[in-house]
Scaffold this active site. Structure first.
Site, PDB file in Angstrom:
ATOM      1  N   HIS A 197     -38.623-111.137 -38.814  1.00  0.00           N
ATOM      2  CA  HIS A 197     -39.046-110.102 -39.960  1.00  0.00           C
ATOM      3  C   HIS A 197     -39.070-110.906 -41.285  1.00  0.00           C
ATOM      4  CE1 HIS A 197     -38.062-107.517 -43.109  1.00  0.00           C
ATOM      5  NE2 HIS A 197     -38.692-106.905 -42.369  1.00  0.00           N
ATOM      6  N   HIS A 242     -37.095-100.325 -33.876  1.00  0.00           N
ATOM      7  CA  HIS A 242     -37.214-101.364 -34.811  1.00  0.00           C
ATOM      8  C   HIS A 242     -36.669-102.485 -34.759  1.00  0.00           C
ATOM      9  CE1 HIS A 242     -36.509-102.085 -39.067  1.00  0.00           C
ATOM     10  NE2 HIS A 242     -37.804-102.150 -39.129  1.00  0.00           N
TER      11      HIS A 242
END
Ligand code: G3P
Ligand code: CA
Length: 349
Positions: free
Chosen positions: A77, A35
């Site tokens: 992100h 991630h």
């Protein structure tokens, strides 16, 4: 067709059958999805995070795709750059602007590493200072840079409404690099089922995953409340109480996933220690059974602790998004050849 083959007489798809479904898509089972890279041990979405995840042996390097003002695909992100860069010092007048307000040269001028050293002094490294935001091409270079590991990419279209046409841009970028030739080398993901459908149109043969959570734009909660409306101070505690409005509501989103061309879902998890990554528990056994019964895989986000690895695996998931790829690989009995510190040092960090 695959569904029909996989469903047992009782309607339950067992682990072996989910493994077969993953194999048919070229997806490792159970999958280790790094991630934002190995983002526990290095600044998220930077070179050390992706190099480390690759060399640890993660199956996929996960990234959130956005686009610079001059049209370059980048891995970031958040909706803006405040948390993970020095944008407030470098461009104070635009500090809260979206990524799309900055050219690639401007993005590349930012320090995307120092924030990590300040946030996590116990894991800080001098060489993280001055780390750069990466382009998609640079993440592809890293993935290709260790043929013995050769991770795939697990790419999320982030805030896709801000980036019209990003799905076609991604298709062109992956095609140009020859990344669409091997089944399962790329997995595409989005919370936005419209974006997922556009990805399916642009890149039909690549597996796709619809990300799920309980709240606005996704599964409707039984509580009828958002976190903001609840007045609750503890986000994890609020989400731990959230449930889909009904089983039918959960199923509705599985059907959306299938309609958008997905081969799986990416649900949230409630973590044993709470924290910023803890959301509604969408990997309860009945949910995973229902998902499997529809011939869909389950890749849960974002789980870092062995106690939670055990919980979600026992509940029936087929892969895990994690900031700690090394820990998950050890849990799965695939220990890395060297530890995280040694691998970072080998790259000069
Ligand atoms: O993409 C899976 C997971 O990353 C979704 O959450 O907010 O970390 O992108 P987020
Ligand atoms: Ca993501």
């Amino acid at each position: 067709m695959i569904c029909a083959l996989l469903l047992s007489a009782g309607g339950q798809v067992q682990a072996g059958e989910a493994a077969a479904l993953a194999k048919a898509q070229g997806i490792p089972y159970p999958a280790v999805i790094a991630h934002r890279g190995a983002s526990f041990d290095a600044p998220e979405s930077t070179a050390p995070a992706y190099l480390l995840a690759r060399d640890l042996g993660a199956d996929y390097l996960e990234l959130d795709l956005q686009r610079s003002r001059d049209g370059v695909l980048v891995a970031v992100h958040d909706d803006n750059l405040l948390r993970t860069s020095d944008v407030a010092q470098r461009f104070p007048e635009r500090k809260g602007s979206p990524v799309s307000a900055f050219t690639l040269a401007e993005l590349k001028s930012l320090d995307a590493g120092s924030w990590y050293n300040q946030a996590y002094p116990e894991r800080a490294r001098p060489a993280f200072v001055g780390q750069k935001i990466l382009t998609l091409d640079e993440v592809l270079d890293i993935a290709e840079g260790n043929p013995a590991k050769a991770p795939g990419l697990y790419i999320e279209t982030k805030v896709p409404n801000l980036f019209p046409g990003i799905e076609a841009d991604l298709q062109a970028a992956l095609q140009k690099r020859g990344w669409l030739d091997r089944p399962g080398r790329v997995v595409l993901q989005s919370f936005d089922r419209g974006s997922l459908a556009l990805l399916h149109k642009a890149i039909p043969h690549v597996p796709k995953v619809l990300l799920l959570w309980v709240g606005k734009g996704s599964i409707e909660p039984a509580s009828g409340q958002s976190f903001a409306e609840s007045g609750e101070a503890d986000k994890a505690a609020f989400y731990a109480r959230q449930q889909p409005k009904s089983k039918a509501e959960f199923e509705r989103w599985l059907d959306y996933a299938k309609a958008a061309g997905a081969i799986g879902t990416g649900p949230s998890a409630a973590l044993s220690e709470g924290g910023a990554q803890s959301y509604a528990d969408l990997v309860q056994p009945w949910m995973n059974n229902m998902t499997h019964d529809k011939g869909l895989l389950v890749h849960v986000y974002t789980v870092d602790d062995p106690v939670d690895f055990k919980n979600v695996m026992e509940a029936g998931v087929d892969g895990i998004f994690t900031n700690r790829s090394g820990e998950l690989l050890r849990y799965y009995g695939r220990p890395p050849s060297e530890d995280e510190g040694a691998l970072l040092r080998a790259h000069g960090y």
